[in-house]
Design an enzyme around this catalytic site. Sequence first.
Site, PDB file in Angstrom:
ATOM      1  N   ALA A  20      64.803  95.435 -18.373  1.00 47.64           N
ATOM      2  CA  ALA A  20      64.322  94.739 -17.049  1.00 47.64           C
ATOM      3  C   ALA A  20      62.588  94.527 -17.086  1.00 47.64           C
ATOM      4  CB  ALA A  20      64.700  95.458 -15.926  1.00 47.64           C
ATOM      5  N   GLU A  25      71.846  97.536 -21.588  1.00 41.83           N
ATOM      6  CA  GLU A  25      73.090  97.087 -20.682  1.00 41.83           C
ATOM      7  C   GLU A  25      73.757  95.533 -20.786  1.00 41.83           C
ATOM      8  OE1 GLU A  25      70.118  98.497 -17.530  1.00 41.83           O
ATOM      9  OE2 GLU A  25      71.704  99.547 -16.814  1.00 41.83           O
ATOM     10  N   GLU A  48      64.715 104.258 -19.315  1.00 43.57           N
ATOM     11  CA  GLU A  48      64.076 103.991 -18.021  1.00 43.57           C
ATOM     12  C   GLU A  48      63.450 105.465 -17.628  1.00 43.57           C
ATOM     13  OE1 GLU A  48      67.200 103.195 -19.007  1.00 43.57           O
ATOM     14  OE2 GLU A  48      67.503 101.289 -18.338  1.00 43.57           O
TER      15      GLU A  48
HETATM   16  N1  COA Z   1      59.163  94.457 -19.381  1.00 46.50           N
HETATM   17  C1  COA Z   1      57.838  93.759 -19.357  1.00 46.50           C
HETATM   18  N2  COA Z   1      57.231  93.666 -20.347  1.00 46.50           N
HETATM   19  C2  COA Z   1      57.509  94.036 -21.426  1.00 46.50           C
HETATM   20  C3  COA Z   1      58.577  94.705 -21.701  1.00 46.50           C
HETATM   21  C4  COA Z   1      59.385  95.026 -20.456  1.00 46.50           C
HETATM   22  N3  COA Z   1      60.693  95.723 -20.416  1.00 46.50           N
HETATM   23  N4  COA Z   1      58.815  95.350 -22.867  1.00 46.50           N
HETATM   24  C5  COA Z   1      57.848  94.570 -23.449  1.00 46.50           C
HETATM   25  N5  COA Z   1      57.028  93.803 -22.553  1.00 46.50           N
HETATM   26  C6  COA Z   1      55.927  93.004 -23.082  1.00 46.50           C
HETATM   27  C7  COA Z   1      54.629  93.626 -23.297  1.00 46.50           C
HETATM   28  O1  COA Z   1      54.004  94.223 -22.024  1.00 46.50           O
HETATM   29  C8  COA Z   1      53.698  93.014 -24.131  1.00 46.50           C
HETATM   30  O2  COA Z   1      53.329  91.964 -23.222  1.00 46.50           O
HETATM   31  P1  COA Z   1      51.684  91.590 -23.397  1.00 46.50           P
HETATM   32  O3  COA Z   1      51.506  91.242 -24.788  1.00 46.50           O
HETATM   33  O4  COA Z   1      51.379  90.561 -22.350  1.00 46.50           O
HETATM   34  O5  COA Z   1      51.103  92.834 -22.999  1.00 46.50           O
HETATM   35  C9  COA Z   1      54.875  92.267 -24.781  1.00 46.50           C
HETATM   36  O6  COA Z   1      56.028  92.445 -24.246  1.00 46.50           O
HETATM   37  C10 COA Z   1      54.953  92.953 -26.380  1.00 46.50           C
HETATM   38  O7  COA Z   1      55.386  94.312 -26.066  1.00 46.50           O
HETATM   39  P2  COA Z   1      54.368  95.214 -26.874  1.00 46.50           P
HETATM   40  O8  COA Z   1      54.432  96.527 -26.088  1.00 46.50           O
HETATM   41  O9  COA Z   1      53.037  95.001 -27.146  1.00 46.50           O
HETATM   42  O10 COA Z   1      55.307  95.601 -28.179  1.00 46.50           O
HETATM   43  P3  COA Z   1      55.322  97.016 -29.273  1.00 46.50           P
HETATM   44  O11 COA Z   1      55.880  96.428 -30.394  1.00 46.50           O
HETATM   45  O12 COA Z   1      54.021  97.565 -29.150  1.00 46.50           O
HETATM   46  O13 COA Z   1      56.336  97.699 -28.318  1.00 46.50           O
HETATM   47  C11 COA Z   1      58.405  98.226 -27.290  1.00 46.50           C
HETATM   48  C12 COA Z   1      57.636  97.269 -28.166  1.00 46.50           C
HETATM   49  C13 COA Z   1      59.746  97.668 -27.076  1.00 46.50           C
HETATM   50  C14 COA Z   1      58.616  99.853 -27.852  1.00 46.50           C
HETATM   51  C15 COA Z   1      57.655  98.318 -25.804  1.00 46.50           C
HETATM   52  O14 COA Z   1      57.494  97.062 -25.551  1.00 46.50           O
HETATM   53  C16 COA Z   1      58.393  99.103 -24.898  1.00 46.50           C
HETATM   54  O15 COA Z   1      58.329 100.267 -24.498  1.00 46.50           O
HETATM   55  N6  COA Z   1      58.969  98.205 -23.924  1.00 46.50           N
HETATM   56  C17 COA Z   1      59.236  98.798 -22.640  1.00 46.50           C
HETATM   57  C18 COA Z   1      60.753  99.344 -22.820  1.00 46.50           C
HETATM   58  C19 COA Z   1      61.606  99.729 -21.629  1.00 46.50           C
HETATM   59  O16 COA Z   1      61.064 100.760 -21.139  1.00 46.50           O
HETATM   60  N7  COA Z   1      62.560  99.216 -21.148  1.00 46.50           N
HETATM   61  C20 COA Z   1      63.440  99.468 -20.020  1.00 46.50           C
HETATM   62  C21 COA Z   1      62.801  98.837 -18.510  1.00 46.50           C
HETATM   63  S1  COA Z   1      63.663  99.213 -17.451  1.00 46.50           S
END
Ligand code: COA
Length: 259
Positions: A66, A114, A134
Amino acid sequence: MTFENLLTAIDNGVLTITINRPDKLNALNKKTVDEMGVAIKDATSNSEVKAIIITGAGQKSFVAGADIAEFIGRSVEQGKVLAQAGQNIFKEIENCPKPVIAAVNGFALGGGCELSMACHLRVASDNAKFGQPEVNLGLIAGYGGTQRLIQYIGKTKAIELHMTGDLINAEQALNLGLVNYVVPQDQLMAKCLELIAKIRSKSPRAITGVINSVNAYFENGADGFNTEIEEFANCFATEDFKEGTTAFVEKRKPNFTGK
Ligand code: COA
C-alpha cells in the site's frame, strides 16, 4: 476503459491489468485500489473477457505495498475505511467467476502480497520477493493478509512472516506453497497464458463452480460441502456438462461454450 494508474488490454479473451506506477514500485494508493475495483467489476460483466492476468509495470516490482505516504496522519476511523475498502475489492477478485492469475514480476510486499493472494493462481518470476513487512512500520496487514497467508502456507510460517516482516524469495514461496510456479522473468507471461489456455479448454461454468466451492471453504459461516453440492448439481443443467460427457463417450475433444 481508461485509468490513471492501470493499463488494461484484452487479447484473445485475456484481460491483462497492469498496475502502472513503476516510479513508486507500483505501490497501491487509494486511486489505484479504487481503479482495480472498477476494472474487476468491468471484467466480470464483460463477456469478451474470459480470464484475467494482474501484473505490475516494469521489471522490478509487482506491487511494493500500500502507498505508505498516504497512511501518514490517518485516524483509527480512516484506517477502518481504508482496510474495509481494500478487503472488499480483493474479495471481488477472489470471487471473480473467471480465472484470475497474478503474474508476480518482482516485489510483492504488504498489499502486493495480499493482492497476489486474492488471485486464484500465482506465477512468480525468479526475481520475485514476497513478504508482509508492515510490522516495520508499526502496522499490520489490512487487505486480508493475516487471513489469506495462513490459508496458503499454514500458521507456522504465516505468523513468522507477519511477526518478523522477513521477505522470502520466489523459490521459498514455491516451497511453502504460496505460488504455483516460478519461471524466468522473460517467460512469466507465457507461463500465465499457458495456464489460462489449459483452464479455458474446460467448461467455464465448471471453472466458476470450482472457484465458488473452493472459496466457500474459507468463508465465514459458509458450508463449503453444501456449496459443492449446489455447484456440482448446477453443472447437470448446463450445455457444457452435456457436451463434456457426450464428447467423452464419443471419444472426442469437448467443445465448451460456457452455456
Ligand atoms: N509506498 C509508497 N512508496 C513506495 C513504496 C510504498 N509501499 N514502496 C516503494 N515506494 C517508493 C519509494 O518511496 C521510492 O520513491 P522515491 O523515488 O520517490 O523516493 C520508489 O518507490 C523506489 O523505492 P526505493 O525504496 O528507492 O527502492 P529500493 O530498491 O531501494 O527498495 C523496497 C525496494 C521494496 C525494499 C523498498 O521500496 C521498500 O521497503 N518499500 C516498502 C515496502 C513495504 O513496507 N510495504 C508494505 C507497505 S504497508
